[in-house]
Write a protein that holds these residues in place. Structure first.
Motif, PDB file in Angstrom:
ATOM      1  N   GLN A 103       0.827  -1.220   0.000  1.00 37.81           N
ATOM      2  CA  GLN A 103       0.000   0.000   0.000  1.00 37.81           C
ATOM      3  C   GLN A 103       0.859   1.267   0.000  1.00 37.81           C
ATOM      4  O   GLN A 103       0.340   2.374  -0.066  1.00 37.81           O
ATOM      5  CB  GLN A 103      -0.916   0.039   1.225  1.00 37.81           C
ATOM      6  CG  GLN A 103      -1.703  -1.237   1.474  1.00 37.81           C
ATOM      7  CD  GLN A 103      -2.558  -1.647   0.301  1.00 37.81           C
ATOM      8  OE1 GLN A 103      -3.297  -0.831  -0.244  1.00 37.81           O
ATOM      9  NE2 GLN A 103      -2.451  -2.904  -0.109  1.00 37.81           N
ATOM     10  N   LEU A 104       2.171   1.084   0.110  1.00 36.56           N
ATOM     11  CA  LEU A 104       3.073   2.235   0.196  1.00 36.56           C
ATOM     12  C   LEU A 104       4.041   2.176  -0.967  1.00 36.56           C
ATOM     13  O   LEU A 104       4.839   1.255  -1.056  1.00 36.56           O
ATOM     14  CB  LEU A 104       3.843   2.197   1.525  1.00 36.56           C
ATOM     15  CG  LEU A 104       2.991   2.130   2.791  1.00 36.56           C
ATOM     16  CD1 LEU A 104       3.851   1.746   3.987  1.00 36.56           C
ATOM     17  CD2 LEU A 104       2.334   3.473   3.031  1.00 36.56           C
ATOM     18  N   HIS A 105       3.974   3.117  -1.844  1.00 35.67           N
ATOM     19  CA  HIS A 105       4.827   3.107  -3.022  1.00 35.67           C
ATOM     20  C   HIS A 105       6.303   3.139  -2.633  1.00 35.67           C
ATOM     21  O   HIS A 105       6.728   3.972  -1.846  1.00 35.67           O
ATOM     22  CB  HIS A 105       4.520   4.300  -3.916  1.00 35.67           C
ATOM     23  CG  HIS A 105       3.199   4.177  -4.614  1.00 35.67           C
ATOM     24  ND1 HIS A 105       2.800   3.020  -5.261  1.00 35.67           N
ATOM     25  CD2 HIS A 105       2.172   5.043  -4.741  1.00 35.67           C
ATOM     26  CE1 HIS A 105       1.596   3.194  -5.781  1.00 35.67           C
ATOM     27  NE2 HIS A 105       1.186   4.406  -5.461  1.00 35.67           N
ATOM     28  N   GLY A 106       7.060   2.206  -3.171  1.00 37.97           N
ATOM     29  CA  GLY A 106       8.500   2.215  -2.990  1.00 37.97           C
ATOM     30  C   GLY A 106       8.990   1.679  -1.673  1.00 37.97           C
ATOM     31  O   GLY A 106      10.180   1.750  -1.382  1.00 37.97           O
ATOM     32  N   ARG A 107       8.103   1.110  -0.878  1.00 39.81           N
ATOM     33  CA  ARG A 107       8.521   0.552   0.412  1.00 39.81           C
ATOM     34  C   ARG A 107       8.537  -0.969   0.326  1.00 39.81           C
ATOM     35  O   ARG A 107       7.675  -1.573  -0.310  1.00 39.81           O
ATOM     36  CB  ARG A 107       7.564   0.979   1.522  1.00 39.81           C
ATOM     37  CG  ARG A 107       7.471   2.476   1.716  1.00 39.81           C
ATOM     38  CD  ARG A 107       8.772   3.061   2.186  1.00 39.81           C
ATOM     39  NE  ARG A 107       8.631   4.472   2.526  1.00 39.81           N
ATOM     40  CZ  ARG A 107       9.652   5.245   2.879  1.00 39.81           C
ATOM     41  NH1 ARG A 107      10.895   4.758   2.898  1.00 39.81           N
ATOM     42  NH2 ARG A 107       9.464   6.511   3.176  1.00 39.81           N
ATOM     43  N   THR A 108       9.480  -1.572   1.017  1.00 45.35           N
ATOM     44  CA  THR A 108       9.541  -3.028   1.054  1.00 45.35           C
ATOM     45  C   THR A 108       8.977  -3.530   2.372  1.00 45.35           C
ATOM     46  O   THR A 108       8.893  -2.783   3.351  1.00 45.35           O
ATOM     47  CB  THR A 108      10.990  -3.519   0.926  1.00 45.35           C
ATOM     48  OG1 THR A 108      11.696  -3.164   2.127  1.00 45.35           O
ATOM     49  CG2 THR A 108      11.674  -2.889  -0.273  1.00 45.35           C
ATOM     50  N   ASP A 109       8.613  -4.797   2.376  1.00 43.49           N
ATOM     51  CA  ASP A 109       8.091  -5.369   3.620  1.00 43.49           C
ATOM     52  C   ASP A 109       9.131  -5.283   4.730  1.00 43.49           C
ATOM     53  O   ASP A 109       8.813  -5.002   5.883  1.00 43.49           O
ATOM     54  CB  ASP A 109       7.608  -6.803   3.408  1.00 43.49           C
ATOM     55  CG  ASP A 109       8.670  -7.726   2.834  1.00 43.49           C
ATOM     56  OD1 ASP A 109       9.723  -7.220   2.410  1.00 43.49           O
ATOM     57  OD2 ASP A 109       8.450  -8.946   2.812  1.00 43.49           O
ATOM     58  N   ASN A 110      10.379  -5.528   4.364  1.00 43.99           N
ATOM     59  CA  ASN A 110      11.458  -5.456   5.358  1.00 43.99           C
ATOM     60  C   ASN A 110      11.573  -4.047   5.945  1.00 43.99           C
ATOM     61  O   ASN A 110      11.751  -3.877   7.148  1.00 43.99           O
ATOM     62  CB  ASN A 110      12.778  -5.861   4.707  1.00 43.99           C
ATOM     63  CG  ASN A 110      13.722  -6.521   5.691  1.00 43.99           C
ATOM     64  OD1 ASN A 110      13.306  -7.205   6.620  1.00 43.99           O
ATOM     65  ND2 ASN A 110      15.012  -6.309   5.491  1.00 43.99           N
ATOM     66  N   ASP A 111      11.463  -3.082   5.086  1.00 38.21           N
ATOM     67  CA  ASP A 111      11.546  -1.682   5.511  1.00 38.21           C
ATOM     68  C   ASP A 111      10.418  -1.333   6.484  1.00 38.21           C
ATOM     69  O   ASP A 111      10.638  -0.725   7.528  1.00 38.21           O
ATOM     70  CB  ASP A 111      11.440  -0.763   4.285  1.00 38.21           C
ATOM     71  CG  ASP A 111      12.676   0.093   4.105  1.00 38.21           C
ATOM     72  OD1 ASP A 111      13.647  -0.110   4.859  1.00 38.21           O
ATOM     73  OD2 ASP A 111      12.662   0.957   3.217  1.00 38.21           O
ATOM     74  N   VAL A 112       9.228  -1.727   6.093  1.00 40.67           N
ATOM     75  CA  VAL A 112       8.055  -1.424   6.929  1.00 40.67           C
ATOM     76  C   VAL A 112       8.167  -2.140   8.271  1.00 40.67           C
ATOM     77  O   VAL A 112       7.907  -1.575   9.327  1.00 40.67           O
ATOM     78  CB  VAL A 112       6.754  -1.821   6.201  1.00 40.67           C
ATOM     79  CG1 VAL A 112       5.549  -1.661   7.103  1.00 40.67           C
ATOM     80  CG2 VAL A 112       6.573  -0.973   4.953  1.00 40.67           C
ATOM     81  N   LYS A 113       8.589  -3.374   8.201  1.00 40.93           N
ATOM     82  CA  LYS A 113       8.737  -4.177   9.421  1.00 40.93           C
ATOM     83  C   LYS A 113       9.778  -3.547  10.350  1.00 40.93           C
ATOM     84  O   LYS A 113       9.530  -3.392  11.547  1.00 40.93           O
ATOM     85  CB  LYS A 113       9.152  -5.588   9.021  1.00 40.93           C
ATOM     86  CG  LYS A 113       9.392  -6.543  10.156  1.00 40.93           C
ATOM     87  CD  LYS A 113       9.623  -7.961   9.626  1.00 40.93           C
ATOM     88  CE  LYS A 113      10.802  -8.025   8.670  1.00 40.93           C
ATOM     89  NZ  LYS A 113      11.005  -9.367   8.109  1.00 40.93           N
ATOM     90  N   ASN A 114      10.923  -3.200   9.786  1.00 38.89           N
ATOM     91  CA  ASN A 114      11.964  -2.567  10.598  1.00 38.89           C
ATOM     92  C   ASN A 114      11.475  -1.244  11.179  1.00 38.89           C
ATOM     93  O   ASN A 114      11.745  -0.931  12.341  1.00 38.89           O
ATOM     94  CB  ASN A 114      13.220  -2.327   9.764  1.00 38.89           C
ATOM     95  CG  ASN A 114      14.033  -3.588   9.570  1.00 38.89           C
ATOM     96  OD1 ASN A 114      13.985  -4.495  10.401  1.00 38.89           O
ATOM     97  ND2 ASN A 114      14.771  -3.652   8.486  1.00 38.89           N
ATOM     98  N   TYR A 115      10.788  -0.502  10.356  1.00 39.91           N
ATOM     99  CA  TYR A 115      10.301   0.805  10.802  1.00 39.91           C
ATOM    100  C   TYR A 115       9.300   0.633  11.941  1.00 39.91           C
ATOM    101  O   TYR A 115       9.334   1.357  12.937  1.00 39.91           O
ATOM    102  CB  TYR A 115       9.662   1.546   9.629  1.00 39.91           C
ATOM    103  CG  TYR A 115       9.120   2.916   9.987  1.00 39.91           C
ATOM    104  CD1 TYR A 115       9.965   3.896  10.507  1.00 39.91           C
ATOM    105  CD2 TYR A 115       7.774   3.228   9.811  1.00 39.91           C
ATOM    106  CE1 TYR A 115       9.476   5.142  10.840  1.00 39.91           C
ATOM    107  CE2 TYR A 115       7.279   4.475  10.142  1.00 39.91           C
ATOM    108  CZ  TYR A 115       8.139   5.429  10.660  1.00 39.91           C
ATOM    109  OH  TYR A 115       7.646   6.667  11.008  1.00 39.91           O
TER     110      TYR A 115
END
Length: 265
Positions: A96-108
Motif C-alpha cells: 500500500q506504500l509506493h516504494g517501500r519493502t516489507d522489510n523496511d516497513v517491518k523494521n520501521y
DNA sequence: AACCGTTCCAACCGCATGTGG
DNA sequence: GCCACATGCGGTTGGAACGGT
C-alpha cells in the motif's frame, strides 16, 4: 535432523553485499530480467551467493524506485491503520506504500513506529497526529465507547476508490461512503452492497449475512463472505477487506457501510 | 579517549505456500 | 493426490553507527 539448506552453505558468501556484488546482480537482472529462477541465478550471474540472498538483495535494496527511511506522517497513518486491521502482514502493508519493502516497513514498525504509538498512548491521545489532508486517518486502539442510540445515516458522500491510499484498489470505481452512528438496518441495504459489518452485537444469524459468532456481519453480492471471516469486526477492517479483494467480482458501483465507534475515519 | 548501552537496518533462517510433473 | 522444488513471507539476529557517561 534439521531442514536441508536451500544451497550449499560452505560455498556461498554471506553477510553484507559489496558494491561489486550489487553491480553484478543489478547488471545481470537488467540484462536478463527476473526470469523465474533465483536458485540458478547466482551461478549464471557469477555470484557466490545463495539465490534467496540475491532475491532479497534485489527486492529490498537494488530494485528501482525503492525508498529508504524518511517515512511520512501519511505513511505512518496507513501502516498503523493496516496493522490494526490485519496485523503483521508486512508484505500487504508494504504494497500500500509506493516504494517501500516489507522489510523496511517491518523494521520501521519495530524500531520506531511501535514506540511512537506507545508514547502517544501513554499521553492518552485519542488521535495519533492526524493529518487533516490525508484520505486515511488513524484512530488509536482505545476501548470503544458505549453503544450509540439508533439514529439514521448522518452522512453520505461519493468518492472514487482512487482517492484511497495507493494500492487499495487496482482499478478506479465510483463508491458511495455512508457513515452511520449505529449499524444499518440490514434488510434495507441495496443489492449491490459488497461488505458491511459492525462491532456491536449481531442482529441476525443468517447464511446471507455471515457469522454472528465473530461479532460481525458480512455480505457481498457474490454470495461469498468467506474472505472476511478472519478479520476482526470493525468498519475499518471491512473497508480494508473490500478494498483489498481485487479478485472479487465487484460491481460498478459500491456502497460500503462504514462505522468506527461513532467516528469517521 | 575509552567504554557501554541503544538504535537501526541489512541479512539470515525456517516455515508456509505455490506450482509443475 | 502426492511429491519435490522454488518462492514468499515474517520473525529474528548481527553488527555498524551513534550517543551518553
Amino acid at each position: 535432523m534439521g531442514r536441508a539448506p536451500c544451497c550449499d552453505q560452505t560455498s556461498v558468501k554471506r553477510g553484507p553485499w559489496s558494491p561489486e556484488e550489487d553491480a553484478t546482480l543489478r547488471s545481470y537482472l537488467e540484462r536478463h530480467g527476473i526470469s523465474g529462477n533465483w536458485i540458478a541465478l547466482p551461478q549464471k550471474a557469477g555470484l557466490k551467493r545463495c539465490g534467496k540472498s540475491c532475491r532479497l538483495r534485489w527486492l529490498n535494496y537494488l530494485r528501482p524506485n525503492i525508498k529508504h527511511g524518511g517515512f511520512t506522517q501519511e505513511e505512518d497513518n496507513i501502516i498503523f491503520s493496516l496493522y490494526k486491521s490485519i496485523g503483521s502482514r508486512w508484505s500487504i502493508i508494504a504494497s500500500q506504500l509506493h516504494g517501500r519493502t516489507d522489510n523496511d516497513v517491518k523494521n520501521y514498525w519495530n524500531s520506531k513506529l511501535k514506540k511512537k504509538i506507545l508514547t502517544a498512548g501513554e499521553t492518552n491521545t485519542r488521535h495519533f497526529a492526524p493529518d487533516p489532508t490525508a484520505d486515511f486517518h488513524f484512530v488509536s486502539p482505545s476501548p470503544p465507547p458505549p453503544p450509540q442510540p439508533q439514529v439514521p445515516t448522518i452522512k453520505s458522500e461519493a468518492f472514487l476508490s482512487s482517492s484511497l491510499p495507493p494500492g487499495c484498489f487496482d482499478f478506479n470505481i465510483p463508491c458511495i461512503l455512508h457513515s452511520y452512528q449505529t449499524p444499518p438496518i440490514l434488510q434495507q441495504l441495496p443489492a449491490d452492497v459488497v461488505a458491511i459489518g459492525y462491532n456491536t452485537p449481531p442482529v441476525a444469524e443468517d447464511a446471507s449475512v455471515g457469522s454472528a459468532a465473530s461479532s460481525s456481519v458480512t455480505t457481498d453480492n457474490t454470495g461469498d463472505a468467506s474472505f472476511l471471516s478472519e478479520l476482526e469486526s470493525s468498519w475499518t477492517d471491512l473497508l480494508l477487506a473490500s478494498f483489498s479483494e481485487g479478485g472479487h467480482q465487484l460491481p460498478a458501483a459500491q456502497e460500503i457501510g462504514f462505522l468506527t465507534n461513532g467516528e469517521m475515519i
